[in-house]
Enzyme design. Structure first.
Site, PDB file in Angstrom:
ATOM      1  N   GLU A   1     -21.542  -7.122 -35.705  1.00 39.00           N
ATOM      2  CA  GLU A   1     -20.957  -6.822 -37.010  1.00 39.00           C
ATOM      3  C   GLU A   1     -20.639  -8.116 -37.751  1.00 39.00           C
ATOM      4  O   GLU A   1     -19.567  -8.715 -37.533  1.00 39.00           O
ATOM      5  CB  GLU A   1     -19.658  -6.034 -36.830  1.00 39.00           C
ATOM      6  CG  GLU A   1     -19.834  -4.735 -36.081  1.00 39.00           C
ATOM      7  CD  GLU A   1     -18.717  -3.746 -36.417  1.00 39.00           C
ATOM      8  OE1 GLU A   1     -19.051  -2.659 -36.902  1.00 39.00           O
ATOM      9  OE2 GLU A   1     -17.534  -4.070 -36.226  1.00 39.00           O
TER      10      GLU A   1
ATOM     11  N   LYS B   1     -11.067   3.373 -37.859  1.00 41.58           N
ATOM     12  CA  LYS B   1      -9.994   2.396 -38.116  1.00 41.58           C
ATOM     13  C   LYS B   1      -8.674   3.150 -38.299  1.00 41.58           C
ATOM     14  O   LYS B   1      -8.475   4.177 -37.654  1.00 41.58           O
ATOM     15  CB  LYS B   1     -10.364   1.514 -39.308  1.00 41.58           C
ATOM     16  CG  LYS B   1     -11.772   0.919 -39.134  1.00 41.58           C
ATOM     17  CD  LYS B   1     -12.135  -0.151 -40.116  1.00 41.58           C
ATOM     18  CE  LYS B   1     -13.555  -0.644 -39.799  1.00 41.58           C
ATOM     19  NZ  LYS B   1     -13.998  -1.715 -40.689  1.00 41.58           N
TER      20      LYS B   1
ATOM     21  N   HIS C   1     -13.158  -5.940 -32.005  1.00 33.55           N
ATOM     22  CA  HIS C   1     -13.498  -5.786 -33.423  1.00 33.55           C
ATOM     23  C   HIS C   1     -12.952  -6.984 -34.202  1.00 33.55           C
ATOM     24  O   HIS C   1     -11.869  -7.487 -33.887  1.00 33.55           O
ATOM     25  CB  HIS C   1     -12.907  -4.479 -33.961  1.00 33.55           C
ATOM     26  CG  HIS C   1     -13.482  -4.121 -35.291  1.00 33.55           C
ATOM     27  ND1 HIS C   1     -13.050  -4.714 -36.451  1.00 33.55           N
ATOM     28  CD2 HIS C   1     -14.483  -3.280 -35.649  1.00 33.55           C
ATOM     29  CE1 HIS C   1     -13.762  -4.226 -37.470  1.00 33.55           C
ATOM     30  NE2 HIS C   1     -14.635  -3.365 -37.006  1.00 33.55           N
TER      31      HIS C   1
HETATM   32  P1  13P Z   1     -17.836  -0.557 -42.782  1.00 29.61           P
HETATM   33  O1  13P Z   1     -18.947   0.374 -42.336  1.00 29.61           O
HETATM   34  O2  13P Z   1     -16.776   0.118 -43.538  1.00 29.61           O
HETATM   35  O3  13P Z   1     -18.387  -1.778 -43.412  1.00 29.61           O
HETATM   36  O4  13P Z   1     -17.123  -1.049 -41.416  1.00 29.61           O
HETATM   37  C1  13P Z   1     -17.894  -1.531 -40.392  1.00 29.61           C
HETATM   38  C2  13P Z   1     -17.048  -1.693 -39.183  1.00 29.61           C
HETATM   39  O5  13P Z   1     -16.185  -2.539 -39.131  1.00 29.61           O
HETATM   40  C3  13P Z   1     -17.277  -0.774 -38.062  1.00 29.61           C
HETATM   41  O6  13P Z   1     -16.581  -1.179 -36.935  1.00 29.61           O
END
Ligand code: 13P
Length: 252
Positions: free
Chosen positions: A168, A13, A96
């Site tokens: 996700e 990110k 995402h």
């Molecule tokens: P986290 O592993 O911090 O929950 O984030 C997941 C994510 O959005 C991966 O793209």
């Protein structure tokens, strides 16, 4: 049936500067050398040149976190597939939930991005997932199926067999509230069944479906062992060397 090659993909990110990124992957290289899992780091655009150079000769692959679908032109602030490809990027994360929520990314845009990424010789990692409200209302399957169906419009069976889907659930992202193995497996199974309907058994067996949402060193093994889960897209835990190393080596 032997399972597909497990992928441990980090999504950094908006974290780490170019210098921090190179330092991190230089340390990671030695820790994950020879791992059975495929190792991917999804880094900010400005970190790509340094990271791509640093991982040369190692088993780490580089992902971008976004791309524009047009080849070039008046799109201020955007980056094209050719720019990423030239730097040695293998994967591009698209769709995402953070991009959908904060930047208005739609399923149709994600479909155009997938087309452009494949045409450029890279591999999309297409994200999908439901909100807490959608789960509580019982529409998870319909929602995820719709997201993936539109994202894959016009994508051939041969192309689909190579790409990666990341399930996700939004309520599990960055919350520390991981989906249970069974919840994650159920939706990854629904996605694989959709691929079987859209294409055929062969594509459904080949396509890799990752789980993402609070994956950590403690829960990765059990999640990645589920029959329809082929690895993880990891946020927070991919920023820490020891945690990410353990996720990569979950089966050691
Ligand atoms: P986290 O592993 O911090 O929950 O984030 C997941 C994510 O959005 C991966 O793209």
């Amino acid at each position: 049936m032997s399972k597909r090659v497990i992928m441990a993909a980090g999504n950094w990110k908006m974290n780490k500067t170019p210098k921090e990124a190179v330092e991190f992957v230089n340390s990671l290289k030695g820790l994950v050398a020879g791992s059975k899992s495929e190792v991917v780091v999804g880094v900010p655009f400005v970190c790509i040149p340094g990271v791509a150079e640093a991982v040369k000769g190692s088993n780490i692959k580089v992902a971008a976190q976004n791309v524009h679908w047009e080849a070039s032109g008046a799109y201020t602030g955007e980056v094209s597939c050719a720019m990423l490809k030239e730097l040695g990027v293998d994967y591009v994360i698209i769709g995402h939930s953070e991009r959908r929520e904060y930047f208005g990314e739609t399923n149709e845009m994600i479909n155009k991005k997938a087309r452009a990424i494949l045409d450029a010789g890279m591999t999309p990692i297409i994200c999908c997932g439901e909100s807490l409200t959608q789960r509580e209302q019982g529409v998870t399957a319909e929602h995820v199926r719709y997201q993936i169906k539109v994202a894959l419009l016009g994508i051939s069976a041969e192309e689909a067999s190579r790409l990666v889907i990341a399930y996700e659930p939004i309520w599990a992202i960055g919350t520390g509230k991981t989906a249970t193995n069974e919840q994650a497996e159920e939706v990854c199974g629904i996605i694989r069944q959709l691929i079987r309907e859209l294409y055929n058994d062969d594509v459904a067996e080949k396509i890799r479906i990752l789980y993402g949402g609070s994956v950590n060193a403690g829960n990765a093994k059990a999640l990645f062992e589920m029959p329809n889960i082929d690895g993880g897209l990891v946020g927070g835990a991919s920023l820490k060397l020891d945690a990410f190393e353990q996720i990569v080596k979950h089966d050691a």
